[in-house]
Motif scaffolding. Sequence first.
Motif, short mmCIF file in Angstrom:
data_model
loop_
_atom_site.label_atom_id
_atom_site.label_comp_id
_atom_site.label_asym_id
_atom_site.label_seq_id
_atom_site.Cartn_x
_atom_site.Cartn_y
_atom_site.Cartn_z
N ALA A 46 0.85 -1.20 0.00
CA ALA A 46 0.00 0.00 0.00
C ALA A 46 0.88 1.24 0.00
O ALA A 46 1.94 1.26 0.62
CB ALA A 46 -0.91 0.01 1.23
N ASP A 47 0.42 2.26 -0.70
CA ASP A 47 1.11 3.56 -0.65
C ASP A 47 1.00 4.12 0.76
O ASP A 47 -0.03 4.01 1.42
CB ASP A 47 0.46 4.54 -1.64
N LEU A 48 2.08 4.76 1.21
CA LEU A 48 2.05 5.49 2.48
C LEU A 48 2.78 6.80 2.25
O LEU A 48 3.97 6.94 2.54
CB LEU A 48 2.72 4.68 3.60
N SER A 49 2.07 7.79 1.70
CA SER A 49 2.71 9.06 1.33
C SER A 49 2.94 9.95 2.53
O SER A 49 3.80 10.82 2.50
CB SER A 49 1.82 9.78 0.30
N GLY A 50 2.13 9.78 3.57
CA GLY A 50 2.14 10.71 4.70
C GLY A 50 0.87 11.53 4.73
O GLY A 50 0.58 12.19 5.73
N GLY A 51 0.10 11.52 3.63
CA GLY A 51 -1.16 12.23 3.57
C GLY A 51 -2.28 11.40 4.17
O GLY A 51 -2.14 10.20 4.43
N MET A 52 -3.45 12.04 4.34
CA MET A 52 -4.56 11.38 5.01
C MET A 52 -5.10 10.21 4.19
O MET A 52 -5.45 9.16 4.76
CB MET A 52 -5.68 12.40 5.26
N LEU A 86 3.05 -4.33 3.40
CA LEU A 86 4.27 -3.62 2.97
C LEU A 86 3.85 -2.23 2.52
O LEU A 86 3.07 -2.09 1.58
CB LEU A 86 4.93 -4.37 1.80
N THR A 87 4.36 -1.19 3.19
CA THR A 87 4.05 0.18 2.76
C THR A 87 5.16 0.67 1.85
O THR A 87 6.30 0.23 1.93
CB THR A 87 3.88 1.14 3.95
N ALA A 145 3.98 -3.91 10.17
CA ALA A 145 4.19 -3.84 8.72
C ALA A 145 5.67 -3.61 8.42
O ALA A 145 6.44 -3.17 9.29
CB ALA A 145 3.36 -2.71 8.14
N SER A 146 6.09 -3.90 7.20
CA SER A 146 7.42 -3.51 6.73
C SER A 146 7.27 -2.29 5.82
O SER A 146 6.19 -2.06 5.25
CB SER A 146 8.10 -4.66 6.00
N HIS A 147 8.34 -1.52 5.68
CA HIS A 147 8.22 -0.24 5.00
C HIS A 147 9.36 -0.05 4.00
O HIS A 147 10.53 -0.27 4.34
CB HIS A 147 8.23 0.90 6.02
N ALA A 148 9.02 0.34 2.80
CA ALA A 148 10.01 0.59 1.75
C ALA A 148 9.92 2.05 1.30
O ALA A 148 8.83 2.54 1.01
CB ALA A 148 9.75 -0.33 0.55
N VAL A 149 11.06 2.71 1.29
CA VAL A 149 11.14 4.09 0.79
C VAL A 149 12.24 4.13 -0.25
O VAL A 149 13.40 3.80 0.04
CB VAL A 149 11.45 5.09 1.92
N VAL A 150 11.90 4.50 -1.49
CA VAL A 150 12.92 4.61 -2.54
C VAL A 150 13.44 6.04 -2.51
O VAL A 150 12.67 6.99 -2.73
CB VAL A 150 12.32 4.29 -3.93
N PRO A 151 14.74 6.23 -2.24
CA PRO A 151 15.26 7.60 -2.16
C PRO A 151 15.22 8.28 -3.53
O PRO A 151 15.23 7.63 -4.57
CB PRO A 151 16.70 7.41 -1.66
N GLN A 152 15.19 9.59 -3.48
CA GLN A 152 15.05 10.38 -4.69
C GLN A 152 16.10 10.03 -5.75
O GLN A 152 15.78 9.93 -6.94
CB GLN A 152 15.15 11.86 -4.32
N HIS A 153 17.35 9.80 -5.34
CA HIS A 153 18.40 9.60 -6.33
C HIS A 153 18.27 8.25 -7.05
O HIS A 153 18.91 8.03 -8.08
CB HIS A 153 19.78 9.71 -5.67
N GLU A 154 17.47 7.33 -6.52
CA GLU A 154 17.27 6.05 -7.20
C GLU A 154 16.07 6.07 -8.14
O GLU A 154 15.89 5.15 -8.95
CB GLU A 154 17.08 4.93 -6.17
N LEU A 155 15.24 7.10 -8.04
CA LEU A 155 14.04 7.17 -8.87
C LEU A 155 14.36 7.73 -10.25
O LEU A 155 15.21 8.62 -10.37
CB LEU A 155 13.00 8.07 -8.21
N PRO A 156 13.69 7.26 -11.30
CA PRO A 156 13.82 7.92 -12.60
C PRO A 156 13.34 9.36 -12.50
O PRO A 156 12.43 9.67 -11.73
CB PRO A 156 12.89 7.10 -13.51
N ALA A 157 13.97 10.24 -13.26
CA ALA A 157 13.53 11.65 -13.26
C ALA A 157 12.13 11.75 -13.83
O ALA A 157 11.70 10.90 -14.61
CB ALA A 157 14.48 12.48 -14.11
#
Length: 604
Positions: A225-231, A248-249, A275-287
Amino acid sequence: MSTGFVVLPDGCATDLKWLYKSPQVITHLSGKPWLVGRWGADEIVRAQAGSVCVVVIGHCPVTTTRLTWLAGRVKSQSDVGALASQLPGSYHLIVASPDGTSVRGTITGSRQVFHTRVDGHAVASDRPDTLALLTGAGVDEGVLAARLATAGRLPAPLGTASVWSGISTVSDDHCLIMVEGRGREARWWKAPASELPLQQGASTVQAALSDAVRSRASGQRLLSADLSGGMDSTALCFLAARSAPKLLTFRWGEADPGNDDAVFAAHSAALLDQASHAVVPQHELPALFAHPGDLADTEQPYLFTRTLARMKYTVGVLADGGSRAHLAGHGADELFGRLPGYLHRLLRRQPWLALRHLRGYQALNRWPLRGMLAELARADSVGDWWRAEADSLTGPAPAPRYAPLGWGLMPLRAPVWVTEAAVDMARSELRAAADAASPFADDRGQHQFLVALRTTAPAYRQFARLFDTAGIRLHQPYLDDRVVEAALAVRVHERCTPWEYKPLLAAAMRDILPERVRARTTKGSFDEDLRSGLSRSLDGLLELFADSELARAGLISADAVRSQLLTPQANLTRDFAVEHLLGCETWFRAARHLGRNERRHKRK
C-alpha cells in the motif's frame, strides 16, 4: 489485447478470438458466444437463475450463491439496477435475460463501457481500443483536438469520450442495453441527495471504506500500500493493517527538503509496527519525464506522463518484493477535497452561512471580490458553461485567483502550440457537448464532485493496467460505488469547508488514523521534482517533438512547442500542459500503428 473483454448479443456470430491471445469464452444459453476476452480467475463471478445469466468482472466480494439469489430477483432488464446497487466493489456487470443483454460499469468511470456496431449488431467492450482494433476505426481528430486545445483540463463527459472514431462511450450513470442487434443507453443511477449531517454520514463512509479495504486485504499473503504521509493513503494503510496478515508500505523520497510528507509518513510507519516499510530515495528514482517516448497503453492519451517512468519502476520494485495486490488512495482528493461550487445554492438557501463560508474562502484563496460576485450571480445552465468555454478558448488567461463557483472546475484555454485548425475543431466539439449537456446533479457543488471523479477515474484505470503487466492488482477503494455514494450523501457544506482539510474523511477516520495525521494542515509539494525532472529530460522532449506526428497532422506547431520548452516560465502551468501534450503525442503514434495492424489482419 492481453486483458479485457467484448460482449456480444445473442445471435451475433462475429469472430473475436483473434483479438486475444488464448481467449476465454462464455456463451449465451443458446450456445452462441456472449463474452470473449482475457480475465483472471479471481476477477469473475458467474451465476444463473432460470433464463437470467449474470457475470461480474472486476473486484466484487460476492459469492456465487449470493449472486444466484440476486439473479433470481431479476425478471427483466429494468430490475438490474437494483441488483447493481447491492454489490460492493469495482466491477463491470453483464446481465443476459430474455429481453436483452445489459452492460454497466461504475458511477465514477473507473470502469467504463464502450460500444459500436459490427456485422449489423451492437457490441460492447471495457476498452475502446479493442473495438477500434475490431472495426479498423481510426482516430477521432475532433475529440483529440479538444483534448489538445484544453491542455488536460477537459472535463467529463467530453474529456472521457472515446478518442477512436465510431466508438461511443456509455455515460457513467447509464448502462448499455442490447436488444435485437441494436444498442441503447438507459439511466440507472442518480446522485444521492446530500442530506446527512457530517457525523452521521461519517459512520457510513467509515463502514463502506472499511468493507472495501477488508475485501481486498483478506486472502492476500502480502498486501502492499502507498504510504505518502497524507490522510488518504495513510487511512488505507491503517484499515488494511486490521485484516492483512502481512503489509508492505511504499513511498517515493522527495526532491524538496521542505516537503514534510516524510515526517508524517515516518510517524505513521512507527505506529504500523507489524508492517514492513520501503522508501525509494530520490536519487534512485527515474527523473520526471524520463523516457518521454514511452507509451502507457493504446486506450487513450495518458494523463500522467511525467511520472510514467517512475510508476513503471515502482511496479518492478513491488513485484520484486512479492506484492500481488496494492492499495492506492486515488480518487480521495476528488471525493473529499475542497470544491466550492456548492456556495451558489447555499447562498440562496442559507445566505448567512454562505457568507461565512465565502469570507473563509476569500481569506484562504484571496479571491477578488468582483470576480467572486460575478461567478455567484451567474444563473447559466451547464450547456451555457460549455458554450462560453468554446467562445473563450483563445481568450486571455483567467485571473490567477479565479473563484471556481460555476459548473466547471477551471476555465479552458488553448496552449500556444495548438494550431488554428485544431482550435476550430475543438470549438465544434465543445459546442456539440453544450447541446447535449445535462448536469450530473442539480446542485453545482455535487455536480463539481462528480465532474472531478469522472474526469480522472478513467486515467487511474490506466495506472491499474501498468500494475497488471507485473501481475499486481491495483486497488483504488475510494472509487468504489458504495464508498462514493456514502460520501455524496453528506451535506456538501459540511464535507467541504474553508476551515478544515477533508472534514468528512477526517471524521470517518477518527480512532483509526493517528491523530497527528488526521489533524494535518499541510500538503507536500512536488514542484522541485517537476522542475528538476523537466530539466534532466529536456533533450529527450525536444528530440521527440522535433519529429512530432501531431505536427505532421496539422494539430500543433512543433516550433511553438520547442520555443515554449526553451523559455523560462513564471509558474508550472506550461509544464502540466507539456505533460498532457506528451500523452497525446505518444498515444497518437501508437494509434496509427494499431490501425496498420488491423489492415494487416483484414488482408489475411
